[in-house]
Motif scaffolding. Structure first.
Motif, PDB file in Angstrom:
ATOM      1  N   GLU A   1      32.889  38.127  46.028  1.00  0.00           N
ATOM      2  CA  GLU A   1      31.571  37.858  46.594  1.00  0.00           C
ATOM      3  C   GLU A   1      30.455  38.530  45.818  1.00  0.00           C
ATOM      4  N   ASN A   2      30.826  39.651  45.141  1.00  0.00           N
ATOM      5  CA  ASN A   2      29.771  40.344  44.388  1.00  0.00           C
ATOM      6  C   ASN A   2      29.497  39.691  43.035  1.00  0.00           C
ATOM      7  N   GLY A   3      30.016  38.460  42.840  1.00  0.00           N
ATOM      8  CA  GLY A   3      29.694  37.761  41.607  1.00  0.00           C
ATOM      9  C   GLY A   3      30.704  37.954  40.498  1.00  0.00           C
ATOM     10  N   PHE A   4      31.770  38.754  40.748  1.00  0.00           N
ATOM     11  CA  PHE A   4      32.789  38.955  39.722  1.00  0.00           C
ATOM     12  C   PHE A   4      33.562  37.667  39.537  1.00  0.00           C
ATOM     13  N   TYR A   5      33.721  37.261  38.273  1.00  0.00           N
ATOM     14  CA  TYR A   5      34.547  36.104  38.007  1.00  0.00           C
ATOM     15  C   TYR A   5      35.560  36.453  36.933  1.00  0.00           C
ATOM     16  N   GLY A   6      36.833  36.122  37.191  1.00  0.00           N
ATOM     17  CA  GLY A   6      37.856  36.344  36.183  1.00  0.00           C
ATOM     18  C   GLY A   6      38.602  35.051  35.910  1.00  0.00           C
ATOM     19  N   SER A   7      38.850  34.762  34.639  1.00  0.00           N
ATOM     20  CA  SER A   7      39.610  33.571  34.267  1.00  0.00           C
ATOM     21  C   SER A   7      41.006  33.643  34.877  1.00  0.00           C
ATOM     22  N   PHE A   8      41.624  32.476  35.099  1.00  0.00           N
ATOM     23  CA  PHE A   8      42.975  32.504  35.674  1.00  0.00           C
ATOM     24  C   PHE A   8      43.968  33.144  34.721  1.00  0.00           C
ATOM     25  N   TYR A   9      43.625  33.172  33.427  1.00  0.00           N
ATOM     26  CA  TYR A   9      44.529  33.836  32.480  1.00  0.00           C
ATOM     27  C   TYR A   9      44.618  35.345  32.747  1.00  0.00           C
ATOM     28  N   LEU A  10      43.574  35.857  33.415  1.00  0.00           N
ATOM     29  CA  LEU A  10      43.588  37.280  33.760  1.00  0.00           C
ATOM     30  C   LEU A  10      44.791  37.585  34.653  1.00  0.00           C
ATOM     31  N   ASN A  11      45.092  36.672  35.592  1.00  0.00           N
ATOM     32  CA  ASN A  11      46.238  36.865  36.477  1.00  0.00           C
ATOM     33  C   ASN A  11      47.522  37.006  35.672  1.00  0.00           C
ATOM     34  N   TYR A  12      47.672  36.057  34.720  1.00  0.00           N
ATOM     35  CA  TYR A  12      48.895  36.068  33.928  1.00  0.00           C
ATOM     36  C   TYR A  12      48.970  37.314  33.054  1.00  0.00           C
ATOM     37  N   LEU A  13      47.824  37.693  32.520  1.00  0.00           N
ATOM     38  CA  LEU A  13      47.796  38.879  31.663  1.00  0.00           C
ATOM     39  C   LEU A  13      48.254  40.110  32.443  1.00  0.00           C
ATOM     40  N   LEU A  14      47.746  40.245  33.671  1.00  0.00           N
ATOM     41  CA  LEU A  14      48.094  41.442  34.447  1.00  0.00           C
ATOM     42  C   LEU A  14      49.577  41.434  34.821  1.00  0.00           C
ATOM     43  N   LEU A  15      50.089  40.266  35.164  1.00  0.00           N
ATOM     44  CA  LEU A  15      51.512  40.194  35.508  1.00  0.00           C
ATOM     45  C   LEU A  15      52.373  40.493  34.271  1.00  0.00           C
ATOM     46  N   ALA A  16      51.970  39.912  33.120  1.00  0.00           N
ATOM     47  CA  ALA A  16      52.711  40.173  31.879  1.00  0.00           C
ATOM     48  C   ALA A  16      52.693  41.668  31.580  1.00  0.00           C
ATOM     49  N   LEU A  17      51.540  42.298  31.805  1.00  0.00           N
ATOM     50  CA  LEU A  17      51.434  43.737  31.546  1.00  0.00           C
ATOM     51  C   LEU A  17      52.376  44.515  32.462  1.00  0.00           C
ATOM     52  N   ALA A  18      52.415  44.109  33.739  1.00  0.00           N
ATOM     53  CA  ALA A  18      53.289  44.818  34.679  1.00  0.00           C
ATOM     54  C   ALA A  18      54.757  44.687  34.269  1.00  0.00           C
ATOM     55  N   LEU A  19      55.158  43.463  33.913  1.00  0.00           N
ATOM     56  CA  LEU A  19      56.553  43.259  33.474  1.00  0.00           C
ATOM     57  C   LEU A  19      56.851  44.089  32.235  1.00  0.00           C
ATOM     58  N   LEU A  20      55.877  44.080  31.314  1.00  0.00           N
ATOM     59  CA  LEU A  20      56.074  44.795  30.063  1.00  0.00           C
ATOM     60  C   LEU A  20      56.246  46.292  30.313  1.00  0.00           C
ATOM     61  N   VAL A  21      55.416  46.841  31.214  1.00  0.00           N
ATOM     62  CA  VAL A  21      55.493  48.279  31.486  1.00  0.00           C
ATOM     63  C   VAL A  21      56.883  48.634  32.030  1.00  0.00           C
ATOM     64  N   ILE A  22      57.381  47.808  32.955  1.00  0.00           N
ATOM     65  CA  ILE A  22      58.707  48.091  33.531  1.00  0.00           C
ATOM     66  C   ILE A  22      59.786  47.992  32.445  1.00  0.00           C
TER      67      ILE A  22
ATOM     68  N   LEU B   1      57.717  33.241  32.134  1.00  0.00           N
ATOM     69  CA  LEU B   1      56.300  33.474  32.419  1.00  0.00           C
ATOM     70  C   LEU B   1      55.403  32.739  31.414  1.00  0.00           C
ATOM     71  N   TYR B   2      55.875  32.707  30.166  1.00  0.00           N
ATOM     72  CA  TYR B   2      55.153  32.003  29.101  1.00  0.00           C
ATOM     73  C   TYR B   2      54.938  30.539  29.497  1.00  0.00           C
ATOM     74  N   ALA B   3      56.013  29.917  30.018  1.00  0.00           N
ATOM     75  CA  ALA B   3      55.918  28.502  30.411  1.00  0.00           C
ATOM     76  C   ALA B   3      54.914  28.318  31.539  1.00  0.00           C
ATOM     77  N   MET B   4      54.966  29.203  32.561  1.00  0.00           N
ATOM     78  CA  MET B   4      54.031  29.074  33.688  1.00  0.00           C
ATOM     79  C   MET B   4      52.599  29.223  33.203  1.00  0.00           C
ATOM     80  N   MET B   5      52.398  30.142  32.255  1.00  0.00           N
ATOM     81  CA  MET B   5      51.045  30.409  31.798  1.00  0.00           C
ATOM     82  C   MET B   5      50.503  29.229  30.987  1.00  0.00           C
TER      83      MET B   5
END
Lengths: 260, 400
Positions: free
Chosen positions: B232-253, B308-312
């Motif tokens: 609501e505060n005007g923040f906009y993130g591309s849908f690729y941001l979702n995939y990036l964060l999930l990829a990062l989480a998987l990578l960290v583990i 994950l690559y395929a989904m992205m």
């Protein structure tokens, strides 16, 4: 002598490579706490015997009993677990790994290799590591106090004498009953060989139960450390006895020097 | 550990050597992040060329002055902090480029290539099994996720795991001929598999043949990843941001697990198998067991990255998983430093981002990478960031 004094007994051990008979019906006995010297010209089958005994090659014929167990069908892994550890003629160390890592390779029968233990129970792993590290360092210190301070250095950076010492420590860490040394003096100077043999004798003092079979070309080494010797020629045992008996045996002289 | 050396630095006052290395490490992380932002924002090819030259010059200069040693020590002495700094760096990039689809996609691909590279690190770096069909295992995971998302109601998070499992299972079949090879001959078996897999995809109409398949989206708790984030505060993130964060989480583990694997008796066993199979067998190590375990674990990670690559991407075709892509994966491992997970980060960034930024080299990228790999093997045979000695307990103790 009672049968339980015999640690290793081999009957008719034979190894053929196609038409070549590398080991020809070898009979051999090693008692507990004995140091047996293995002599013979190049190609007489000494290393082949080690390779057959430790499961690298199959037995073509005959069998070997070790501590009451028939080991002639054992894999290399099973022979090690039964209590035989060896060194190699061409020193086979993991040169890029640390001294400590190399010694721990030799301790695999005591290591917990479960995925859960290694990946998730890191606290338990750290305690296990601490204890094994102390044990390994004590063993190395018995050989060379200097080496005990260099446990995390890569083995590739050590001179041959130290590598041989580390290789023997790797064999001893699992507390084997029988140690097979394949030409430990190869590639070393006279003085270094002398030091290494001193180390081996002191190991024997600490562990009187340990039996050793040693392959060696340095006759002075054989005289100094062996209880008795066996001589091979073309895969056959031609003589067995104390060092003095063996070197005075005419067949042995013929095998080494040719007929006069 | 020797912390008694004290340095005087004008602004910072007195610093112990340990703190100095931490300072150097954090500074390096900050500068790298800043550089990455600058580089990813640059459009003009001359600016990009200048930035590349700058990066090489600064790295060589700092290395001459001995500064890289401190950065290296920061990673060994203050590992947790440095790991955190690296994750923060990626998050900073994600925040800066939150609206930029293409850049986010590139960063996410770097992360997924790193994840696959971790799998290859277990196989190639620890066990010495050369796997030249990395892209095929990526493909097994990708096609698994495409099929499952299209025809079943399996939750997408579980699909990631199943993608990894499928890839590991296919690997279990392939490992049978691999076990019969010695040394680098496993390469030949895996090349054969890569070609076989490619032909299989191209003639198989159920899997879309050469045209490929559309893939469903990732979803967590009913929230689809293919919609961008709008607050609501005007923040906009591309849908690729979702995939990036999930990829990062998987990578960290995965990164943490691979590090732990290396720092355990299992890592030691794998190294011993790689370095001398005969000696290892004489000390009770089961060669086949470790090859199967390592190959399977590695393929699991690669397959999960593929899913994950395929989904992205939303659409996959056989061309995504060609032999050339397998070579790219292997060159990432070689360039980075065989067996060093941090090397993957550097190499994956170079291999993925460079051709995208320098469009003029796009056509010549295989030539460029081949040249780069040859140069690295000639002048730095252990890779850009060579693997160090095993340090079972990070941060020291008796063994540092």
């Amino acid at each position: 002598m009672s049968a339980s004094d015999v640690l290793l007994s081999c009957e008719g051990v034979t190894r053929r490579f196609g038409g070549l008979v590398a080991l020809d019906h070898l009979d051999l006995e090693v008692k507990r706490g004995d140091i047996l010297g293995f002599l013979g010209p190049n190609g007489s089958g000494k290393t082949t015997f080690f390779n057959v005994l430790t499961g690298i090659y199959d037995f073509s014929d005959g069998q070997a009993h070790f501590a009451g167990e028939n080991i002639s069908k054992h894999s290399a892994q099973a022979v090690y677990r039964a209590g035989i550890a060896r060194t190699f003629q061409r020193s086979r160390m993991c040169l890029s790994l640390s001294l400590f890592d190399n010694i721990m390779v030799g301790n695999h029968k005591h290591l917990n290799l479960g995925l859960g233990f290694n990946l998730f129970r890191r606290g338990a792993f750290a305690r296990d590591l601490e204890q094994r590290y102390e044990q390994a360092r004590d063993l190395v210190r018995a050989f060379s106090p200097n080496l005990a301070d260099r446990m995390s250095e890569a083995v590739g950076g050590f001179p041959m004498l130290d590598r041989r010492r580390i290789e023997i420590c790797r064999a001893l860490i699992s507390q084997p009953k029988l140690l097979l040394l394949d030409e430990p003096s190869a590639g070393m100077t006279h003085e270094e060989t002398h030091q290494l043999m001193g180390d081996i004798l002191s190991v024997r003092e600490h562990t009187p139960e340990l039996s050793i079979i040693i392959i060696e070309h340095e006759m002075s080494v054989m005289e100094r450390i062996t209880d008795h010797c066996a001589v091979l020629n073309f895969g056959k045992k031609i003589c067995e006895g104390t060092y003095q008996d063996v070197v005075n045996n005419p067949q042995v002289r013929e095998a080494y020097l040719g007929i006069e | 550990m020797q912390n008694n050396l004290i340095y005087r630095i004008p602004v910072l006052g007195r610093l112990s050597e340990s703190n100095l290395s931490l300072f150097a490490g954090l500074l390096a992380a900050l500068l790298t992040t800043g550089f990455a932002i600058w580089f990813l924002k640059a459009e003009n090819e001359y600016v990009i060329g200048f930035l590349l030259a700058l990066a090489v010059a600064v790295t060589l200069g700092v290395s001459r002055l001995g500064g890289l040693g401190y950065v290296g020590r920061a990673f060994s002495d203050h590992e947790k902090l440095m790991n955190g700094a690296a994750v923060c760096g990626v998050l900073a990039l994600a925040a800066v480029f939150r609206e930029d689809h293409f850049t986010l996609l590139m960063i996410a691909i770097v992360l997924l290539y790193m994840l696959a590279g971790l799998g290859l690190t277990i196989q190639f770096g620890y066990l010495g099994l050369v796997n030249l069909s990395g892209a095929s295992f990526l493909g097994v995971g990708a096609y698994t996720s495409a099929v499952l998302l299209a025809h079943t109601a399996v939750p997408p998070l579980l699909v990631l795991v199943i993608g990894g499992v499928m890839s590991a299972l296919v690997g279990c079949l392939l490992v049978l001929p691999v076990l019969r090879t010695k040394g680098h001959y496993s390469a030949v078996v895996t090349i054969a598999f890569a070609i076989l897999f490619m032909s299989f995809l191209q003639v198989n109409d159920t899997l879309g043949g050469p045209q490929g398949l559309a893939t469903g989206e990732m979803a967590l708790f009913g929230w689809g990843f293919n919609t961008g984030i709008e607050l609501e505060n005007g923040f906009y993130g591309s849908f690729y941001l979702n995939y990036l964060l999930l990829a990062l989480a998987l990578l960290v583990i995965a990164f943490a697990l691979v590090k732990r694997l290396e720092r355990s008796w299992i890592g030691l066993s794998m190294d011993a198998v790689r370095l001398d199979e005969t000696a290892a067998a004489c000390y009770g190590l089961s060669i086949a067991r470790w090859k199967v375990v390592g190959f399977t674990l590695g393929n699991f990670l690669i397959g999960m990255a593929g899913a994950l690559y395929a989904m992205m991407l939303g659409f996959i075709a056989p061309a995504n998983f060609s032999f050339g892509d397998s070579l790219i994966l292997v060159s990432i491992v070689l360039l980075g430093g065989i067996g060093n997970p941090w090397g993957l980060a550097v190499a994956a960034a170079i291999v993925v981002i460079l051709p995208e930024k320098l469009q003029m080299i796009q056509e010549y990228r295989f030539l460029l990478f081949a040249g780069l790999v040859v140069l690295v093997l000639l002048f730095r045979p252990d890779g850009l960031l060579p693997r160090g000695m095993r340090n079972y307990i990070p941060g020291g103790g008796a063994r540092s």
